[in-house]
Design a protein around this motif. Structure first.
Motif, PDB file in Angstrom:
ATOM      1  N   VAL A  17      28.100   0.343 -37.311  1.00 55.17           N
ATOM      2  CA  VAL A  17      27.743   1.648 -36.736  1.00 55.17           C
ATOM      3  C   VAL A  17      28.658   2.013 -35.578  1.00 55.17           C
ATOM      4  O   VAL A  17      29.198   1.138 -34.884  1.00 55.17           O
ATOM      5  CB  VAL A  17      26.282   1.707 -36.223  1.00 55.17           C
ATOM      6  CG1 VAL A  17      25.293   1.612 -37.365  1.00 55.17           C
ATOM      7  CG2 VAL A  17      26.014   0.679 -35.134  1.00 55.17           C
ATOM      8  N   LEU A  18      28.798   3.299 -35.376  1.00 54.51           N
ATOM      9  CA  LEU A  18      29.434   3.809 -34.166  1.00 54.51           C
ATOM     10  C   LEU A  18      28.650   3.244 -32.971  1.00 54.51           C
ATOM     11  O   LEU A  18      27.413   3.248 -32.974  1.00 54.51           O
ATOM     12  CB  LEU A  18      29.329   5.348 -34.175  1.00 54.51           C
ATOM     13  CG  LEU A  18      30.049   6.080 -33.048  1.00 54.51           C
ATOM     14  CD1 LEU A  18      31.567   5.979 -33.225  1.00 54.51           C
ATOM     15  CD2 LEU A  18      29.605   7.540 -32.996  1.00 54.51           C
ATOM     16  N   GLY A  19      29.367   2.741 -31.992  1.00 57.91           N
ATOM     17  CA  GLY A  19      28.708   2.111 -30.844  1.00 57.91           C
ATOM     18  C   GLY A  19      28.585   0.610 -30.995  1.00 57.91           C
ATOM     19  O   GLY A  19      28.196  -0.080 -30.052  1.00 57.91           O
ATOM     20  N   GLY A  20      28.893   0.120 -32.196  1.00 57.05           N
ATOM     21  CA  GLY A  20      28.765  -1.309 -32.480  1.00 57.05           C
ATOM     22  C   GLY A  20      29.898  -2.129 -31.883  1.00 57.05           C
ATOM     23  O   GLY A  20      30.765  -1.604 -31.149  1.00 57.05           O
ATOM     24  N   CYS A  21      29.913  -3.409 -32.209  1.00 60.11           N
ATOM     25  CA  CYS A  21      30.904  -4.303 -31.601  1.00 60.11           C
ATOM     26  C   CYS A  21      31.586  -5.190 -32.638  1.00 60.11           C
ATOM     27  O   CYS A  21      32.096  -6.250 -32.325  1.00 60.11           O
ATOM     28  CB  CYS A  21      30.242  -5.157 -30.523  1.00 60.11           C
ATOM     29  SG  CYS A  21      28.801  -6.074 -31.068  1.00 60.11           S
ATOM     30  N   ARG A  34      26.852  10.884 -38.882  1.00 63.89           N
ATOM     31  CA  ARG A  34      27.980  11.820 -38.909  1.00 63.89           C
ATOM     32  C   ARG A  34      29.288  11.033 -39.050  1.00 63.89           C
ATOM     33  O   ARG A  34      30.171  11.399 -39.833  1.00 63.89           O
ATOM     34  CB  ARG A  34      27.964  12.640 -37.619  1.00 63.89           C
ATOM     35  CG  ARG A  34      28.767  13.898 -37.646  1.00 63.89           C
ATOM     36  CD  ARG A  34      28.571  14.685 -36.350  1.00 63.89           C
ATOM     37  NE  ARG A  34      27.306  15.398 -36.289  1.00 63.89           N
ATOM     38  CZ  ARG A  34      26.477  15.413 -35.235  1.00 63.89           C
ATOM     39  NH1 ARG A  34      26.758  14.710 -34.150  1.00 63.89           N
ATOM     40  NH2 ARG A  34      25.363  16.111 -35.269  1.00 63.89           N
ATOM     41  N   ALA A  35      29.394   9.952 -38.285  1.00 61.83           N
ATOM     42  CA  ALA A  35      30.586   9.105 -38.361  1.00 61.83           C
ATOM     43  C   ALA A  35      30.747   8.530 -39.770  1.00 61.83           C
ATOM     44  O   ALA A  35      31.851   8.468 -40.316  1.00 61.83           O
ATOM     45  CB  ALA A  35      30.497   7.987 -37.328  1.00 61.83           C
ATOM     46  N   GLN A  36      29.619   8.143 -40.375  1.00 67.11           N
ATOM     47  CA  GLN A  36      29.688   7.568 -41.724  1.00 67.11           C
ATOM     48  C   GLN A  36      30.170   8.589 -42.755  1.00 67.11           C
ATOM     49  O   GLN A  36      30.809   8.217 -43.745  1.00 67.11           O
ATOM     50  CB  GLN A  36      28.315   7.009 -42.124  1.00 67.11           C
ATOM     51  CG  GLN A  36      27.965   5.707 -41.390  1.00 67.11           C
ATOM     52  CD  GLN A  36      26.476   5.398 -41.400  1.00 67.11           C
ATOM     53  OE1 GLN A  36      25.673   6.156 -41.947  1.00 67.11           O
ATOM     54  NE2 GLN A  36      26.093   4.291 -40.786  1.00 67.11           N
ATOM     55  N   THR A  37      29.888   9.867 -42.531  1.00 71.35           N
ATOM     56  CA  THR A  37      30.364  10.877 -43.494  1.00 71.35           C
ATOM     57  C   THR A  37      31.897  10.894 -43.532  1.00 71.35           C
ATOM     58  O   THR A  37      32.493  11.131 -44.583  1.00 71.35           O
ATOM     59  CB  THR A  37      29.848  12.300 -43.177  1.00 71.35           C
ATOM     60  OG1 THR A  37      30.354  12.737 -41.918  1.00 71.35           O
ATOM     61  CG2 THR A  37      28.337  12.364 -43.184  1.00 71.35           C
ATOM     62  N   PHE A  38      32.521  10.636 -42.371  1.00 71.44           N
ATOM     63  CA  PHE A  38      33.991  10.576 -42.346  1.00 71.44           C
ATOM     64  C   PHE A  38      34.489   9.400 -43.185  1.00 71.44           C
ATOM     65  O   PHE A  38      35.512   9.503 -43.863  1.00 71.44           O
ATOM     66  CB  PHE A  38      34.507  10.439 -40.900  1.00 71.44           C
ATOM     67  CG  PHE A  38      34.446  11.704 -40.104  1.00 71.44           C
ATOM     68  CD1 PHE A  38      33.246  12.164 -39.583  1.00 71.44           C
ATOM     69  CD2 PHE A  38      35.591  12.453 -39.863  1.00 71.44           C
ATOM     70  CE1 PHE A  38      33.179  13.329 -38.826  1.00 71.44           C
ATOM     71  CE2 PHE A  38      35.545  13.627 -39.112  1.00 71.44           C
ATOM     72  CZ  PHE A  38      34.334  14.066 -38.595  1.00 71.44           C
ATOM     73  N   LEU A  39      33.773   8.309 -43.102  1.00 70.17           N
ATOM     74  CA  LEU A  39      34.167   7.123 -43.883  1.00 70.17           C
ATOM     75  C   LEU A  39      34.004   7.399 -45.380  1.00 70.17           C
ATOM     76  O   LEU A  39      34.889   7.059 -46.188  1.00 70.17           O
ATOM     77  CB  LEU A  39      33.307   5.912 -43.462  1.00 70.17           C
ATOM     78  CG  LEU A  39      33.498   4.659 -44.307  1.00 70.17           C
ATOM     79  CD1 LEU A  39      34.936   4.131 -44.204  1.00 70.17           C
ATOM     80  CD2 LEU A  39      32.507   3.570 -43.895  1.00 70.17           C
ATOM     81  N   ASN A  70      39.857   9.912 -30.863  1.00 71.02           N
ATOM     82  CA  ASN A  70      40.515   8.760 -31.484  1.00 71.02           C
ATOM     83  C   ASN A  70      39.453   7.682 -31.623  1.00 71.02           C
ATOM     84  O   ASN A  70      39.046   7.075 -30.628  1.00 71.02           O
ATOM     85  CB  ASN A  70      41.670   8.240 -30.615  1.00 71.02           C
ATOM     86  CG  ASN A  70      42.853   9.177 -30.654  1.00 71.02           C
ATOM     87  OD1 ASN A  70      43.607   9.217 -31.611  1.00 71.02           O
ATOM     88  ND2 ASN A  70      42.982   9.983 -29.607  1.00 71.02           N
ATOM     89  N   TRP A  71      39.015   7.515 -32.822  1.00 76.83           N
ATOM     90  CA  TRP A  71      37.905   6.592 -33.008  1.00 76.83           C
ATOM     91  C   TRP A  71      38.070   5.867 -34.324  1.00 76.83           C
ATOM     92  O   TRP A  71      38.923   6.214 -35.146  1.00 76.83           O
ATOM     93  CB  TRP A  71      36.572   7.347 -32.920  1.00 76.83           C
ATOM     94  CG  TRP A  71      36.413   8.433 -33.942  1.00 76.83           C
ATOM     95  CD1 TRP A  71      37.026   9.643 -33.940  1.00 76.83           C
ATOM     96  CD2 TRP A  71      35.608   8.373 -35.122  1.00 76.83           C
ATOM     97  NE1 TRP A  71      36.649  10.368 -35.042  1.00 76.83           N
ATOM     98  CE2 TRP A  71      35.778   9.613 -35.787  1.00 76.83           C
ATOM     99  CE3 TRP A  71      34.762   7.420 -35.685  1.00 76.83           C
ATOM    100  CZ2 TRP A  71      35.128   9.898 -36.982  1.00 76.83           C
ATOM    101  CZ3 TRP A  71      34.105   7.712 -36.867  1.00 76.83           C
ATOM    102  CH2 TRP A  71      34.297   8.950 -37.501  1.00 76.83           C
ATOM    103  N   ARG A  72      37.216   4.885 -34.522  1.00 82.34           N
ATOM    104  CA  ARG A  72      37.412   4.068 -35.703  1.00 82.34           C
ATOM    105  C   ARG A  72      36.089   3.522 -36.228  1.00 82.34           C
ATOM    106  O   ARG A  72      35.150   3.298 -35.485  1.00 82.34           O
ATOM    107  CB  ARG A  72      38.409   2.974 -35.337  1.00 82.34           C
ATOM    108  CG  ARG A  72      38.040   1.580 -35.521  1.00 82.34           C
ATOM    109  CD  ARG A  72      39.190   0.734 -34.958  1.00 82.34           C
ATOM    110  NE  ARG A  72      39.011  -0.636 -35.352  1.00 82.34           N
ATOM    111  CZ  ARG A  72      39.972  -1.540 -35.434  1.00 82.34           C
ATOM    112  NH1 ARG A  72      41.220  -1.206 -35.148  1.00 82.34           N
ATOM    113  NH2 ARG A  72      39.719  -2.762 -35.801  1.00 82.34           N
ATOM    114  N   LEU A  73      36.048   3.335 -37.521  1.00 83.54           N
ATOM    115  CA  LEU A  73      34.898   2.686 -38.149  1.00 83.54           C
ATOM    116  C   LEU A  73      35.396   1.479 -38.934  1.00 83.54           C
ATOM    117  O   LEU A  73      36.361   1.576 -39.686  1.00 83.54           O
ATOM    118  CB  LEU A  73      34.161   3.630 -39.111  1.00 83.54           C
ATOM    119  CG  LEU A  73      33.128   4.585 -38.554  1.00 83.54           C
ATOM    120  CD1 LEU A  73      32.288   5.155 -39.705  1.00 83.54           C
ATOM    121  CD2 LEU A  73      32.210   3.957 -37.513  1.00 83.54           C
ATOM    122  N   ALA A  74      34.698   0.374 -38.741  1.00 82.37           N
ATOM    123  CA  ALA A  74      35.002  -0.835 -39.513  1.00 82.37           C
ATOM    124  C   ALA A  74      34.022  -0.913 -40.668  1.00 82.37           C
ATOM    125  O   ALA A  74      32.859  -0.524 -40.535  1.00 82.37           O
ATOM    126  CB  ALA A  74      34.877  -2.060 -38.614  1.00 82.37           C
TER     127      ALA A  74
END
Lengths: 389, 389
Positions: free
Chosen positions: A105-109, A140-145, A39-43
């Motif tokens: 980025v993943l890991g960002g705030c 990899r996370a960005q490919t989902f976006l 369960n994760w998210r990208l802004a």
């Protein structure tokens, strides 16, 4: 999940916070460390319009402490987007023509999943339970976006510093999805000196008793002093010695002379203090640990028997590399190393070294030759894709 | 007065601690800050014998964290003297021929008066009540020691880094007492970048809650973590990027690969940790604040209307300057600036730039060309003074 943006005082309450996409268990993210985020998210934030052919998308990857607010006001600080000189209507990356995506980025705030996010398993902030990540994980996370936005191929992936590393990683991990790439002021690996400076910053954070082993969220505090020291040390590496000398030299804070005390006597000291204190108002200390670690781990050649050229074998992406003469964080020779590897892999590459005394941060500043190079390269990439002018 | 050496665990209990001289009210030391020390002390160590003419004395000035143990074991660490490759019987600075004096600087923590010393006014350690000092104050204090030893003129004053700054200051403040001077790997002023790095270190120390506003002695503690971070940051500036890459590169601590954690994965991280922790065992954090501040304040030209050459007008001292190609802390151009000023002042100066990839610390290492230069220059200085060979 919690959104760290809302944990902080907002000086620009009406600012556009962009969007975020939540990925559930059907979009699990397998990480290089062996763990999986379910369960994760990208802004993210977009500028301009995606055309009907979905062929005019440009992904802008941000640097260590950047974010998705590339060309619009930062919702916490109220300051202009970090690359507004580069991106916008009529700018080198022209949002009248292109669909520009900025993603935290993943890991960002700034809204993406990171150590300050709520761990669904505990209902509390992850802290150090958040998995260690890599640049490849970020990509990899960005490919989902990109999938979520319905984009198959990016017309261009670009970025400076750690953003350039992501751009490079895109061409290695997903070459078929990248028409053109512009890594600026970056390297294909972190050097011993790069790692050393990052470790100083991490130690400064972890030495702060307010860090609480990374669980400071629960104590209603943060390791502000340690994070400020980390930022100050890092900031020196972003500027060249000549630029510091030109800008500050030995100029004093008070015309009356030195104080014979430990308060800032020199303007360069006050400037650093300001950099440190402004940073802690907008950045999460654990994110700083995670993201610096990701860059330290970055070494594209390592997965290819130490031969960088092998990483780009068969890659059809068109490359343009830019470096700055006075950048000592990711010096020209590191950028040339990438150019040589791309040439050895028979890739399509051009390389521009720009004369500037502004050090690494030149990529964020008003550098006309950089703007001209970016404009020209992107125009050519657009033409190759048949994107209307 | 207390002797900070004895406050620490000694790993070499039988080591020669050198000597110290106490200066009472009749030898008051007027400081640049306007204050006067009326009961103060300098610790020193001598090697070789002063000749009958008292003409064979060489003063070795130490760098930021050095001390009087130039050519004999350090009484706290048990390690060899910091310049044993340079100084000793038959060495470039030959103690069979010359009387060599090493003196702990004013503000230091190896027996000379500094912030860890007892304030005679209160009976407690000075802490931040110790007056701020300058390089000129350090040199002024050394003149009392030289008087005490019955030496009118020094055959040579030499040193690297901050030691070189003291050597330069001797020729400006007391040119009639210096036959020859060898400033090595130094500068005539601290640059904005130099000040910036020092300020990061000071902030790291002062951010540590164990610092207690400088009064940690009374709390039976010390800001070890902050001091270690300060040392780590500084240490990076002592080494060149190529040397770090050659020595460590991206070599891992464990052959098994990266750990995906925040413990040291890379050898360069462990090396820095070691540098940090070894330092806190032998150095006082407040001394670090005071001595870094003294170097930041250093700017010889400032007292001469900004014209460095004016500082050396009429100076009869014979100079030899040495710089190292990869030193980015005090680069060759800063040393050349001194050479140009000396030439403009019609002084007797030679300048040697030595090819080395070891960065600033090259002056402490096995650099044959440096040794040959020192040997030749000192032999010539001795001949000019009629010191027997």
């Amino acid at each position: 999940m919690s959104d760290p943006i809302f944990l902080r005082p907002l000086t620009a309450p009406d600012a556009d916070r962009g969007e975020a996409v939540e990925f559930g268990p059907d979009k699990a993210l397998a990480l290089d460390c062996g763990r999986t985020l379910t369960n994760w998210r990208l802004a993210y934030k977009t500028y301009g319009k995606l055309n009907a052919a979905r062929s005019n998308a440009i992904l802008i990857c941000h640097a260590l402490t950047g974010d998705q607010f590339v060309a619009s006001a930062h919702p916490v600080t109220g300051k202009p987007g970090w690359w507004e000189t580069m991106v916008g209507p009529g700018k080198p990356v022209d949002t009248d023509r292109f669909f520009v995506i900025g993603s935290n980025v993943l890991g960002g705030c700034m809204g993406s999943s990171g150590p300050a996010s709520t761990d669904p398993a505990t209902g509390k902030p992850y802290g150090l339970d958040f998995p260690l990540i890599t640049i490849r994980d970020m990509v990899r996370a960005q490919t989902f976006l990109i999938d979520h936005l319905g984009i198959d191929r990016l017309m261009c992936v670009m970025g400076g510093s750690m953003g350039g590393m992501q751009a490079l990683q895109w061409t290695v991990s997903h070459p078929e999805r990248v028409v053109a790439a512009m890594p600026i002021a970056c390297a294909a690996r972190h050097s011993a000196q790069n790692i050393a400076f990052h470790e100083v910053g991490r130690q400064a954070i972890m030495a702060d008793p307010e860090w609480h082993g990374g669980a400071y969220y629960e104590h209603g505090t943060q390791p502000s002093k340690g994070l400020a020291v980390a930022r100050m040390a890092a900031h020196i590496t972003y500027l060249s010695e000549p630029a510091l000398q030109r800008k500050f030299g030995r100029n004093l804070q008070n015309a009356g002379g030195i104080s014979f005390a430990f308060a800032p006597d020199f303007q360069v000291e006050s400037y650093l203090h300001h950099q440190g204190s402004a940073f802690v108002d907008r950045f999460d200390a654990n994110s700083y640990l995670y993201i610096t670690r990701a860059t330290d781990y970055f070494d594209i050649a390592a997965d290819y028997g130490g031969v960088l050229a092998e990483a780009f074998r068969g890659c059809k992406t068109r490359f343009c590399l830019i470096s700055f003469t006075s950048d000592w964080l990711y010096p020209t020779f590191e950028n040339k190393r990438i150019a040589h590897a791309l040439n050895a892999a028979a890739a399509n590459v051009s390389f521009v070294e720009i004369e500037s005394d502004r050090g690494h941060d030149a990529f964020l500043l008003n550098e006309p030759q950089m703007f001209a190079t970016v404009r020209g390269f992107i125009t050519a990439a657009a033409a190759s894709e048949g994107v209307a002018g």
